[in-house]
Motif scaffolding. Structure first.
Motif, PDB file in Angstrom:
ATOM      1  N   LEU A  55      -4.881  16.697 -11.068  1.00 30.78           N
ATOM      2  CA  LEU A  55      -4.607  16.053  -9.784  1.00 30.78           C
ATOM      3  C   LEU A  55      -3.271  15.323  -9.798  1.00 30.78           C
ATOM      4  O   LEU A  55      -2.609  15.194  -8.766  1.00 30.78           O
ATOM      5  N   SER A  56      -2.875  14.848 -10.969  1.00 28.42           N
ATOM      6  CA  SER A  56      -1.633  14.081 -11.060  1.00 28.42           C
ATOM      7  C   SER A  56      -0.397  14.931 -10.789  1.00 28.42           C
ATOM      8  O   SER A  56       0.700  14.397 -10.598  1.00 28.42           O
ATOM      9  N   LEU A  57      -0.543  16.257 -10.758  1.00 27.92           N
ATOM     10  CA  LEU A  57       0.594  17.128 -10.451  1.00 27.92           C
ATOM     11  C   LEU A  57       0.819  17.281  -8.948  1.00 27.92           C
ATOM     12  O   LEU A  57       1.815  17.873  -8.532  1.00 27.92           O
ATOM     13  N   TYR A  58      -0.110  16.755  -8.159  1.00 27.72           N
ATOM     14  CA  TYR A  58       0.092  16.728  -6.711  1.00 27.72           C
ATOM     15  C   TYR A  58       0.798  15.413  -6.371  1.00 27.72           C
ATOM     16  O   TYR A  58       0.220  14.332  -6.555  1.00 27.72           O
ATOM     17  N   PRO A  59       2.038  15.463  -5.891  1.00 26.88           N
ATOM     18  CA  PRO A  59       2.826  14.231  -5.699  1.00 26.88           C
ATOM     19  C   PRO A  59       2.134  13.166  -4.856  1.00 26.88           C
ATOM     20  O   PRO A  59       2.182  11.975  -5.192  1.00 26.88           O
ATOM     21  N   LYS A  60       1.480  13.562  -3.764  1.00 20.90           N
ATOM     22  CA  LYS A  60       0.831  12.571  -2.900  1.00 20.90           C
ATOM     23  C   LYS A  60      -0.326  11.880  -3.620  1.00 20.90           C
ATOM     24  O   LYS A  60      -0.537  10.669  -3.465  1.00 20.90           O
ATOM     25  N   ILE A  61      -1.072  12.639  -4.426  1.00 24.71           N
ATOM     26  CA  ILE A  61      -2.195  12.059  -5.166  1.00 24.71           C
ATOM     27  C   ILE A  61      -1.679  11.141  -6.268  1.00 24.71           C
ATOM     28  O   ILE A  61      -2.182  10.020  -6.461  1.00 24.71           O
ATOM     29  N   PHE A  62      -0.673  11.601  -6.985  1.00 28.31           N
ATOM     30  CA  PHE A  62      -0.102  10.780  -8.054  1.00 28.31           C
ATOM     31  C   PHE A  62       0.440   9.462  -7.503  1.00 28.31           C
ATOM     32  O   PHE A  62       0.207   8.385  -8.064  1.00 28.31           O
ATOM     33  N   LYS A  63       1.145   9.543  -6.385  1.00 23.02           N
ATOM     34  CA  LYS A  63       1.718   8.338  -5.776  1.00 23.02           C
ATOM     35  C   LYS A  63       0.625   7.358  -5.363  1.00 23.02           C
ATOM     36  O   LYS A  63       0.728   6.146  -5.608  1.00 23.02           O
ATOM     37  N   ALA A  64      -0.443   7.876  -4.753  1.00 26.36           N
ATOM     38  CA  ALA A  64      -1.534   7.002  -4.311  1.00 26.36           C
ATOM     39  C   ALA A  64      -2.238   6.355  -5.495  1.00 26.36           C
ATOM     40  O   ALA A  64      -2.606   5.170  -5.449  1.00 26.36           O
ATOM     41  N   ALA A  65      -2.431   7.107  -6.576  1.00 32.42           N
ATOM     42  CA  ALA A  65      -3.066   6.542  -7.769  1.00 32.42           C
ATOM     43  C   ALA A  65      -2.203   5.443  -8.370  1.00 32.42           C
ATOM     44  O   ALA A  65      -2.700   4.375  -8.760  1.00 32.42           O
ATOM     45  N   LYS A  66      -0.906   5.686  -8.433  1.00 33.27           N
ATOM     46  CA  LYS A  66       0.023   4.709  -9.015  1.00 33.27           C
ATOM     47  C   LYS A  66       0.089   3.436  -8.175  1.00 33.27           C
ATOM     48  O   LYS A  66      -0.013   2.320  -8.700  1.00 33.27           O
ATOM     49  N   GLN A  67       0.233   3.594  -6.871  1.00 31.68           N
ATOM     50  CA  GLN A  67       0.400   2.427  -5.997  1.00 31.68           C
ATOM     51  C   GLN A  67      -0.861   1.577  -5.914  1.00 31.68           C
ATOM     52  O   GLN A  67      -0.783   0.369  -5.671  1.00 31.68           O
ATOM     53  N   ASN A  68      -2.021   2.202  -6.125  1.00 28.86           N
ATOM     54  CA  ASN A  68      -3.287   1.476  -5.973  1.00 28.86           C
ATOM     55  C   ASN A  68      -3.999   1.221  -7.300  1.00 28.86           C
ATOM     56  O   ASN A  68      -5.138   0.750  -7.309  1.00 28.86           O
ATOM     57  N   SER A  69      -3.318   1.542  -8.407  1.00 28.85           N
ATOM     58  CA  SER A  69      -3.861   1.292  -9.753  1.00 28.85           C
ATOM     59  C   SER A  69      -5.257   1.891  -9.928  1.00 28.85           C
ATOM     60  O   SER A  69      -6.170   1.246 -10.451  1.00 28.85           O
ATOM     61  N   ARG A  70      -5.412   3.131  -9.493  1.00 29.62           N
ATOM     62  CA  ARG A  70      -6.706   3.800  -9.602  1.00 29.62           C
ATOM     63  C   ARG A  70      -6.709   4.780 -10.769  1.00 29.62           C
ATOM     64  O   ARG A  70      -5.675   5.347 -11.141  1.00 29.62           O
ATOM     65  N   LYS A  71      -7.886   4.990 -11.330  1.00 29.85           N
ATOM     66  CA  LYS A  71      -8.053   5.927 -12.439  1.00 29.85           C
ATOM     67  C   LYS A  71      -8.330   7.338 -11.918  1.00 29.85           C
ATOM     68  O   LYS A  71      -9.015   7.514 -10.909  1.00 29.85           O
TER      69      LYS A  71
END
Length: 386
Positions: free
Chosen positions: A143-159
């Motif tokens: 999932l981390s290879l999808y830019p929108k998903i990676f960005k959302a995980a990073k900005q919201n500190s989600r696992k």
């Protein structure tokens, strides 16, 4: 990646509120078109021990999961877990489910062809990350290879727990599991997606009444259920069998169970998934094989050119594939998936295959009492290597 991103981090699901997300694949109507697509959701609902508070499917007309999977209902539930008989609701959107359940983990519950996530999932997963969900995925593409998903995980500190990412350090197999002088039971199939996971869990559940058992999780669904394991089909070819061997040897040292049950993958007869099936046989050095077969399946999944081979030929091929050859490992029972058949049709095909092979045969979901007596008797009287 950024300091706030917690990508590919294991998530302990025991104290979480879990939603399963299937897009538009879970309902009875959807299953008529793609019957195997929601198999990850099915396995988790039947056998996971954590708290599942809902399922999200945008087109499912059923109101709760038991209307789709009636075997979850008592008194004949095969589960005996938190989900058994529980009216787990089905929601149209993650937002609605969040408001009504306060869930905090979202599991992707589909197994699409090639393990590739549908692009229309992306916006829903981004919304989940932005609204305090951690994600669990079994997709081949992280999932981390999808830019929108990676960005959302990073900005919201989600696992994000990517269950299909394999360890970086794996051994090359060398038949070390042969040294374990106890039953190692491996499920194999006449095709992919016939019910090997279900058979593995049913066997372990029955054996666990008398023995200390250990399930070896080899695919994304069982990893999500057990909370550990290695997705063998994601390992590099030279290390696939070694991954299986590694898990067995580690559990022998840590837990010393009485019996191992190895979840099978793919099929020796499948042009795409035979490599995984061979790796499991060679890495596990099994003492017993249990063959899983779906009688209504006439052609190999995803390859209509190939018919599902004769069941006796599959048995012969599987037994010859086991190494070391002097193990003399045999197929000891046949587990049928008779979904789509009436009880009368199921009983007829069970008798036909039993007479044809001379092996204990039944459908463990439809006729669980038959299976308990047949298989446990076979297991207890088999010769275990000495």
């Amino acid at each position: 990646m950024g300091s706030n991103a917690l990508i590919n981090k294991h998530i302990d699901l025991k104290n979480k509120k879990i939603l399963i997300y299937t897009g538009n694949s879970f309902g009875l109507n959807a299953r008529r078109i793609m019957p195997s697509r929601p198999k990850t959701a099915d396995g988790i609902l039947r056998y996971a021990k954590y708290n599942i508070v809902g399922l999200v499917d945008s087109t499912c007309s059923e109101k709760n999961v038991s209307q789709v999977l009636p075997d979850l209902n008592p008194p004949n539930s095969p589960c005996d877990l938190k989900q058994a008989g529980k009216k787990i609701p089905i929601f149209k959107t993650i937002k609605d489910a969040k408001e009504k359940t306060s869930a905090n983990v979202l599991i992707i519950g589909i197994a699409p062809k090639g393990g590739k996530m549908p692009k229309n999932f992306i916006d829903d997963l981004v919304w989940a990350l932005e609204n305090n969900f951690d994600l669990v995925s079994g997709m081949h593409t992280p999932l981390s290879l999808y830019p929108k998903i990676f960005k959302a995980a990073k900005q919201n500190s989600r696992k994000i727990w990517e269950t299909r990412i394999s360890p970086t350090e794996l051994p090359i197999a060398s038949c070390q599991a042969y040294k374990i002088k106890k039953p190692i039971v491996l499920t194999i199939g006449t095709d992919a997606a016939v019910g090997k996971l279900t058979t593995t869990y049913k066997l372990a559940k029955m054996a666990n009444k008398k023995y200390n058992t250990c399930i070896i999780p080899t695919g994304q669904t069982s990893i999500m259920i057990e909370g550990w394991g290695i997705s063998v089909d994601k390992c590099e070819g030279d290390f696939m069998a070694g991954a299986v061997e590694k898990m067995i040897l580690e559990k022998e040292k840590e837990e010393n169970p009485d019996i191992y049950f190895i979840e099978g993958q793919g099929s020796l007869s499948h042009p795409a998934f035979s490599t995984t099936a061979i790796a499991l046989i060679h890495g596990a050095c099994p003492t017993h094989l249990v063959l899983v077969h779906r009688p209504l399946r006439k052609r190999i999944t995803g390859c209509l050119l190939l018919p599902v081979p004769d069941i006796k030929k599959v048995i012969e091929l599987a037994e010859k594939t086991v190494i070391p050859s002097f193990l003399n490992t045999k197929v000891v029972a046949i587990s049928l998936n008779t979904s789509g058949m009436t009880d009368q049709e199921a009983k007829k095909i069970i008798d036909e295959i039993k007479n044809k092979t001379g092996l204990p045969t039944t459908d463990q979901i439809r006729f669980p009492k038959d299976w308990t007596n047949l298989f446990m008797g076979t297991l207890e009287h088999a010769n275990i290597r000495t």
